[in-house]
Design a protein around this motif. Structure first.
Motif, PDB file in Angstrom:
ATOM      1  N   GLN A  50       0.838  -1.196   0.000  1.00  0.00           N
ATOM      2  CA  GLN A  50       0.000   0.000   0.000  1.00  0.00           C
ATOM      3  C   GLN A  50       0.871   1.243   0.000  1.00  0.00           C
ATOM      4  N   GLY A  51       0.430   2.232  -0.773  1.00  0.00           N
ATOM      5  CA  GLY A  51       1.150   3.490  -0.792  1.00  0.00           C
ATOM      6  C   GLY A  51       0.796   4.309  -2.006  1.00  0.00           C
ATOM      7  N   GLU A  52       1.513   5.425  -2.121  1.00  0.00           N
ATOM      8  CA  GLU A  52       1.289   6.332  -3.241  1.00  0.00           C
ATOM      9  C   GLU A  52       2.621   6.893  -3.753  1.00  0.00           C
ATOM     10  N   THR A  53       3.543   7.128  -2.837  1.00  0.00           N
ATOM     11  CA  THR A  53       4.821   7.746  -3.196  1.00  0.00           C
ATOM     12  C   THR A  53       5.951   6.719  -3.070  1.00  0.00           C
ATOM     13  N   PRO A  54       7.128   7.031  -3.621  1.00  0.00           N
ATOM     14  CA  PRO A  54       8.262   6.128  -3.449  1.00  0.00           C
ATOM     15  C   PRO A  54       8.563   5.827  -1.977  1.00  0.00           C
ATOM     16  N   ASP A  55       8.475   6.842  -1.120  1.00  0.00           N
ATOM     17  CA  ASP A  55       8.715   6.618   0.312  1.00  0.00           C
ATOM     18  C   ASP A  55       7.701   5.656   0.907  1.00  0.00           C
ATOM     19  N   ASP A  56       6.428   5.809   0.515  1.00  0.00           N
ATOM     20  CA  ASP A  56       5.381   4.901   1.010  1.00  0.00           C
ATOM     21  C   ASP A  56       5.719   3.454   0.661  1.00  0.00           C
ATOM     22  N   PHE A  57       6.075   3.227  -0.604  1.00  0.00           N
ATOM     23  CA  PHE A  57       6.340   1.859  -1.050  1.00  0.00           C
ATOM     24  C   PHE A  57       7.630   1.321  -0.452  1.00  0.00           C
ATOM     25  N   ASP A  58       8.622   2.193  -0.279  1.00  0.00           N
ATOM     26  CA  ASP A  58       9.867   1.763   0.355  1.00  0.00           C
ATOM     27  C   ASP A  58       9.596   1.313   1.792  1.00  0.00           C
ATOM     28  N   GLN A  59       8.781   2.084   2.521  1.00  0.00           N
ATOM     29  CA  GLN A  59       8.432   1.705   3.892  1.00  0.00           C
ATOM     30  C   GLN A  59       7.619   0.417   3.931  1.00  0.00           C
ATOM     31  N   ALA A  60       6.835   0.167   2.884  1.00  0.00           N
ATOM     32  CA  ALA A  60       6.028  -1.051   2.820  1.00  0.00           C
ATOM     33  C   ALA A  60       6.864  -2.263   2.386  1.00  0.00           C
ATOM     34  N   GLY A  61       8.110  -2.020   1.959  1.00  0.00           N
ATOM     35  CA  GLY A  61       8.976  -3.125   1.568  1.00  0.00           C
ATOM     36  C   GLY A  61       9.117  -3.336   0.075  1.00  0.00           C
ATOM     37  N   PHE A  62       8.638  -2.393  -0.721  1.00  0.00           N
ATOM     38  CA  PHE A  62       8.746  -2.500  -2.179  1.00  0.00           C
ATOM     39  C   PHE A  62       9.643  -1.390  -2.693  1.00  0.00           C
ATOM     40  N   ASN A  63      10.693  -1.762  -3.406  1.00  0.00           N
ATOM     41  CA  ASN A  63      11.595  -0.786  -3.998  1.00  0.00           C
ATOM     42  C   ASN A  63      11.717  -1.093  -5.478  1.00  0.00           C
ATOM     43  N   PRO A  64      11.161  -0.239  -6.349  1.00  0.00           N
ATOM     44  CA  PRO A  64      11.198  -0.529  -7.782  1.00  0.00           C
ATOM     45  C   PRO A  64      12.601  -0.590  -8.360  1.00  0.00           C
ATOM     46  N   HIS A  65      13.571   0.064  -7.727  1.00  0.00           N
ATOM     47  CA  HIS A  65      14.942   0.012  -8.232  1.00  0.00           C
ATOM     48  C   HIS A  65      15.512  -1.396  -8.105  1.00  0.00           C
ATOM     49  N   THR A  66      15.170  -2.093  -7.036  1.00  0.00           N
ATOM     50  CA  THR A  66      15.667  -3.465  -6.867  1.00  0.00           C
ATOM     51  C   THR A  66      14.816  -4.462  -7.645  1.00  0.00           C
ATOM     52  N   GLU A  67      13.668  -4.014  -8.136  1.00  0.00           N
ATOM     53  CA  GLU A  67      12.772  -4.887  -8.899  1.00  0.00           C
ATOM     54  C   GLU A  67      13.064  -4.852 -10.392  1.00  0.00           C
ATOM     55  N   ALA A  68      13.915  -3.928 -10.836  1.00  0.00           N
ATOM     56  CA  ALA A  68      14.199  -3.794 -12.264  1.00  0.00           C
ATOM     57  C   ALA A  68      14.912  -5.048 -12.768  1.00  0.00           C
ATOM     58  N   GLY A  69      14.942  -5.194 -14.053  1.00  0.00           N
ATOM     59  CA  GLY A  69      15.613  -6.342 -14.655  1.00  0.00           C
ATOM     60  C   GLY A  69      14.631  -7.239 -15.355  1.00  0.00           C
ATOM     61  N   HIS A  70      13.920  -8.030 -14.590  1.00  0.00           N
ATOM     62  CA  HIS A  70      12.945  -8.963 -15.167  1.00  0.00           C
ATOM     63  C   HIS A  70      11.518  -8.568 -14.789  1.00  0.00           C
ATOM     64  N   SER A  71      11.303  -7.295 -14.517  1.00  0.00           N
ATOM     65  CA  SER A  71       9.991  -6.802 -14.102  1.00  0.00           C
ATOM     66  C   SER A  71       9.365  -5.955 -15.199  1.00  0.00           C
ATOM     67  N   ALA A  72       8.039  -5.909 -15.177  1.00  0.00           N
ATOM     68  CA  ALA A  72       7.296  -5.069 -16.118  1.00  0.00           C
ATOM     69  C   ALA A  72       6.043  -4.558 -15.432  1.00  0.00           C
ATOM     70  N   LEU A  73       5.497  -3.496 -15.992  1.00  0.00           N
ATOM     71  CA  LEU A  73       4.300  -2.856 -15.460  1.00  0.00           C
ATOM     72  C   LEU A  73       3.136  -3.103 -16.412  1.00  0.00           C
TER      73      LEU A  73
END
Length: 187
Positions: A50-73
């Motif tokens: 849950q979240g809206e901003t990068p900080d929200d998602f980082d606090q929730a345990g999701f970091n899109p920078h570490t998800e790059a590579g084999h990820s898509a939206l």
């Protein structure tokens, strides 16, 4: 969840091997018409943040920078490719935005790392059974419907019917709470 709209009995396991992460707008958490709870009940590999901003998602345990590579939206818009025609073999993780269309677009806008990922849209989605919330057009699906369709494309042998059954059950239970004379507004 109120028992009148609980769909737990309609949910059944869907053993997906593709990882799915749902980024959920905070106003959708606990929403009685939300379909992410169906995904959480059915899918073997799903995470909800849950979240809206990068900080929200980082606090929730999701970091899109570490998800790059084999990820898509999976989210339509300028620069998105057609899911059904693309070579998706290198994508092992799908990111889905959950919220009203306006709120989901806001999540994307506020998270540039998401916008940098390969992005796809559905060219030929099935008709939506989700008549209890407004969508911008007939080709738009509820989050659970979109994920089921996505999984049908990337894992052709996977049986996603439990998700569809649970969505239909949710719609039926919601409509049962609305006076019959108003059902015409939800067709």
């Amino acid at each position: 969840m109120h028992l009148n709209i609980c769909v737990c009995e309609a949910c059944a396991p869907v053993p997906n091997s593709t990882r799915v992460s749902v980024l959920q707008h905070p106003t959708e958490v606990g929403h009685p018409k939300g379909t992410v709870r169906i995904l959480a009940q059915c899918l073997a590999r799903v995470d909800v943040f849950q979240g809206e901003t990068p900080d929200d998602f980082d606090q929730a345990g999701f970091n899109p920078h570490t998800e790059a590579g084999h990820s898509a939206l999976l989210f339509p818009g300028p620069g998105s490719d057609t899911l059904e025609c693309a070579n998706l073999h290198d994508i092992h993780h799908w990111i889905i935005l959950d919220g009203t269309w306006r709120k989901a677009a806001k999540i994307l806008h506020q998270n540039p790392a998401l916008a940098a990922l390969p992005r796809f849209h559905l060219a030929e989605p099935p008709a939506s059974a989700y008549a209890i919330r407004k969508a911008p057009g007939k080709q738009h699906l509820a989050t659970a419907e979109a994920v089921a369709y996505l999984l049908n494309v990337v894992e052709p042998g996977l049986d996603t019917r439990p998700i569809s059954r649970a969505v239909r059950s949710l719609v039926d239970k919601q409509l049962a709470q609305i006076p019959a004379r108003l059902h015409k507004h939800y067709q």
